[in-house]
Design an enzyme around this catalytic site. Structure first.
Site, PDB file in Angstrom:
ATOM      1  N   VAL A  56       0.858  -1.183   0.000  1.00 40.46           N
ATOM      2  CA  VAL A  56       0.000   0.000   0.000  1.00 40.46           C
ATOM      3  C   VAL A  56       0.897   1.236   0.000  1.00 40.46           C
ATOM      4  O   VAL A  56       1.743   1.395   0.878  1.00 40.46           O
ATOM      5  CB  VAL A  56      -0.945   0.016   1.224  1.00 40.46           C
ATOM      6  CG1 VAL A  56      -1.731   1.320   1.272  1.00 40.46           C
ATOM      7  CG2 VAL A  56      -1.884  -1.176   1.193  1.00 40.46           C
ATOM      8  N   ALA A 101       4.459   4.110   3.047  1.00 41.54           N
ATOM      9  CA  ALA A 101       3.970   2.865   2.430  1.00 41.54           C
ATOM     10  C   ALA A 101       4.111   1.735   3.431  1.00 41.54           C
ATOM     11  O   ALA A 101       4.757   1.889   4.472  1.00 41.54           O
ATOM     12  CB  ALA A 101       4.781   2.547   1.177  1.00 41.54           C
ATOM     13  N   LYS A 102       3.503   0.630   3.140  1.00 39.81           N
ATOM     14  CA  LYS A 102       3.725  -0.585   3.937  1.00 39.81           C
ATOM     15  C   LYS A 102       3.401  -1.768   3.050  1.00 39.81           C
ATOM     16  O   LYS A 102       2.590  -1.659   2.133  1.00 39.81           O
ATOM     17  CB  LYS A 102       2.799  -0.607   5.157  1.00 39.81           C
ATOM     18  CG  LYS A 102       3.301  -1.477   6.280  1.00 39.81           C
ATOM     19  CD  LYS A 102       4.380  -0.753   7.033  1.00 39.81           C
ATOM     20  CE  LYS A 102       4.778  -1.410   8.316  1.00 39.81           C
ATOM     21  NZ  LYS A 102       5.534  -0.473   9.149  1.00 39.81           N
ATOM     22  N   GLY A 103       4.035  -2.892   3.346  1.00 39.55           N
ATOM     23  CA  GLY A 103       3.734  -4.116   2.610  1.00 39.55           C
ATOM     24  C   GLY A 103       3.543  -5.250   3.585  1.00 39.55           C
ATOM     25  O   GLY A 103       3.851  -5.130   4.777  1.00 39.55           O
TER      26      GLY A 103
END
Ligand code: GLU
Length: 410
Positions: A56, A101-103
């Site tokens: 994201v 962001a992050k994953g």
């Protein structure tokens, strides 16, 4: 309420105070781009399992998207989205030139072999690779991932794009990682704890401290807190915790955990479970494990004077309000645990310049940046008469909103 909704309560309070228009609020609240991918993995027994992976990109107006990748059973789209937005406000608060962001891959990394993790990481990377780039989006470790995971990600990306050390941070030092990155989050947490304790008139030397979590962040917090002279009275990991009113022998505890893989059976202390530790009588409580561990149910029983959020989002908004009413000071995640992404920024810079910093240079710059962010939060909190958390969000959201106007984005 979802985790993303909880984070947005904080965002909404900041935008209200900043007087942002409804349109700008909507724009800043929502993630810019979300990707959900299937991650098929050939398991060691020959079977195939398909995991769900996410990346994201919440907001990139201040620079390339930046944030970790977590491997955890709860890492679903909503959680990754919430953590991505926290990265936007965190990076803005500490004033590094990144968006948020992050994953994540929804899996239990402890149940996967090293080979399975390697294959899963490669497939996840190639499935999100078109969103990444040294100037577009730079992942890093988070819960359940490590320097090894970053080495695999970098390798998978470099097979497609050519040698690209700057595509991830938190890599092994031999591969272009920064000295001081591994301990950076823990170092930042303890530095902020020391300043906050002094502000409360508490001497950190001898202060009784409880640390929940013994992953990368928790383990470094334990060491740094003990070096600072705190009395670490309880520590836990996913298997359980240990407690000693006289203070744990941290050196022996770390050696024990290295041998046995857990702190929970450390013989020189009493066992206690992960929930009990949050309610222990102590001066400082550091939740350094997972999100939402302090909630409306146990917040009235917290007995610390100061809570420092080393984990991301360890307190629900209800818990935050209860602690606030009870006069317990809380140093919010986006300030307390920012040391990791600050040194990620140094690592990325070193990769771009193909130049290495010394450990002293890294630590001095880290201490200066996080100290400056703490001072800004404190000053805003006093000036506006709001909590440290609201002050931190006010600064972070305000900086992102200002850049939107400046760039003439819409
Ligand atoms: N995962 C860490 C965090 O939540 C570090 C992110 C990074 O270094 O990009 O802040």
């Amino acid at each position: 309420m979802s985790t993303f909704d909880e984070v947005n309560i904080l965002f909404d309070r900041a935008s209200e105070r900043l007087g942002l228009s409804d349109g700008i609020r909507e724009l800043l609240r929502r993630p810019w781009r979300e990707l959900r991918v299937s991650v098929p993995v050939r398991m060691d027994d020959g079977s195939i399992r398909v995991f769900s992976g996410y990346r994201v990109q919440h907001n990139g107006v201040r620079g390339p998207y930046k944030g970790g990748v977590r491997y955890h059973p709860d890492a679903d789209q909503d959680e990754v989205r919430a953590l991505a937005s926290l990265m936007t406000w965190k990076n803005a608060l500490v004033d590094i030139p990144f968006g948020g962001a992050k994953g994540g891959v929804q899996c239990d990394p402890l149940s996967l072999s090293n080979d399975e993790l390697n294959r899963m990481t490669r497939r996840y990377t190639t499935n999100i690779e078109h969103l990444l780039g040294v100037n577009r989006d730079i992942p890093a470790p988070d819960l359940g991932t490590s320097a090894q995971t970053m080495a695999w990600m970098m390798d998978a990306y470099s097979h497609i794009h050519g040698y690209s050390p700057g595509i991830v941070t938190g890599k092994p030092v031999e591969l272009g990682g920064s000295v001081g990155r591994e301990q950076a989050t823990g170092r930042g947490v303890v530095l902020v704890t020391r300043i906050a304790a002094a502000d409360l008139g508490m001497d950190p030397r001898g202060a009784r401290i409880v640390i929940q979590g013994f992953g990368n962040v928790g383990a470094w917090c334990v060491r740094a807190a003990s070096e600072m002279g705190c009395k670490v009275i309880a520590v836990s990991d996913i298997h359980g915790g240990v407690h000693s009113g006289d203070g744990l022998d941290v050196r022996a505890l770390v050696a024990h955990a290295r041998e046995s893989g857990t702190v929970s059976d450390f013989p020189a202390a009493d066992p206690l479970d992960n929930n009990e530790m949050l309610e222990l009588d102590c001066d400082i409580l550091i939740p350094a494990a997972i999100d939402r561990v302090v909630h409306a149910g146990n917040a009235p029983k917290v007995r610390a004077r100061l809570v420092v959020e080393a984990a991301n989002h360890p307190l629900t908004p209800e818990a935050d309000a209860i602690l606030g009413d009870r006069g317990i000071a809380v140093i919010p995640d986006i300030l307390a645990n920012a040391g990791g992404v600050i040194v990620s920024y140094f690592e990325w810079t070193q990769n771009l310049y193909q130049h290495r910093w010394t450990l002293d240079e890294v630590n001095d710059e880290l201490d200066a940046m996080i100290g400056k962010a703490y001072a800004a939060v404190r000053e805003t909190s006093l000036r506006e008469g709001i909590s440290y958390r609201d002050a931190a969000f006010l600064i972070g959201v305000g900086r992102v909103a200002a850049i939107f106007q400046m760039r003439g984005f819409i």
